[in-house]
Design a protein around this motif. Structure first.
Motif, short mmCIF file in Angstrom:
data_model
loop_
_atom_site.label_atom_id
_atom_site.label_comp_id
_atom_site.label_asym_id
_atom_site.label_seq_id
_atom_site.Cartn_x
_atom_site.Cartn_y
_atom_site.Cartn_z
N ALA A 2 79.90 -47.02 40.52
CA ALA A 2 78.55 -46.66 40.37
C ALA A 2 77.57 -47.69 41.39
O ALA A 2 78.14 -49.12 41.66
N SER A 4 73.87 -48.88 41.93
CA SER A 4 72.28 -48.98 41.46
C SER A 4 71.34 -48.69 42.54
O SER A 4 71.56 -49.04 43.81
N THR A 5 70.44 -48.30 42.14
CA THR A 5 69.31 -46.94 42.97
C THR A 5 68.07 -48.36 42.64
O THR A 5 68.03 -48.12 41.65
N MET A 13 73.04 -53.16 35.15
CA MET A 13 72.79 -51.50 35.44
C MET A 13 73.05 -50.83 33.59
O MET A 13 73.64 -51.58 33.13
N ALA A 14 72.27 -49.84 34.01
CA ALA A 14 72.19 -48.89 32.48
C ALA A 14 72.70 -47.99 32.32
O ALA A 14 72.83 -47.46 31.16
N GLU A 15 73.34 -47.54 33.20
CA GLU A 15 74.63 -46.20 33.63
C GLU A 15 75.79 -46.92 33.66
O GLU A 15 76.13 -48.13 33.51
N ILE A 16 76.67 -46.33 32.80
CA ILE A 16 78.74 -46.07 32.33
C ILE A 16 79.16 -45.77 33.28
O ILE A 16 78.78 -44.02 33.17
N ASN A 17 80.08 -45.73 34.02
CA ASN A 17 81.12 -45.54 34.61
C ASN A 17 82.19 -45.15 33.68
O ASN A 17 82.88 -45.19 33.28
#
Length: 137
Positions: A2, A4-5, A13-17
């Motif tokens: 992942a 980060s943008t 980070m707010a996204e989960i792999n």
């Protein structure tokens, strides 16, 4: 992986792999698909025990022919000669319902002797002939 943008710093980070999560779930699915059929046959059933003296529904008491190593034949534990054996089997073949003939032979009995007794029983018209063995342990 992942990425980060966004520009700023090292914040969380707010996204989960989800790729490793999917891999683990597929492995678990395969394991359960393989082991589920194996667990279905674990049911223990106690079958009833029967003896040869009991009458089977619609049949008489079965006849037991014991054949020893030296070729002696016993009709329900009584010695019988081959000539008399054929006549006694012919009488039993005429009965309705016809009894089953069970053959118990010694382990070292020659197959020729057993085959002669089976042939005699078939020739006089006995329909059901069985062999009595010791179950493996």
């Amino acid at each position: 992986m992942a990425f980060s943008t966004g520009g700023g710093g090292g914040g969380p980070m707010a996204e989960i792999n989800v790729t490793p999560l999917v891999d683990v779930m597929l492995v678990l699915l395969i394991i359960f698909m393989i082991t589920a059929p194996l667990m279905a046959h674990k049911v223990q059933v106690k079958l009833p025990e029967a003896t040869l003296e009991e009458k089977v529904e619609g049949q008489g008491v079965p006849i037991t022919l014991a054949i020893t190593e030296d070729g002696s034949i016993y009709w329900n534990d009584d010695p019988v000669l081959r000539a008399i054996l054929e006549s006694r089997l012919a009488v039993e073949a005429q009965k309705q319902p016809q009894p089953q003939v069970n053959i118990r032979a010694d382990r070292t009995t020659k197959y020729k002797v057993i085959a002669e007794v089976v042939k005699t029983a078939k020739d006089v018209g006995i329909a059901k002939i069985g062999f009595v063995t010791t179950p493996e342990r």
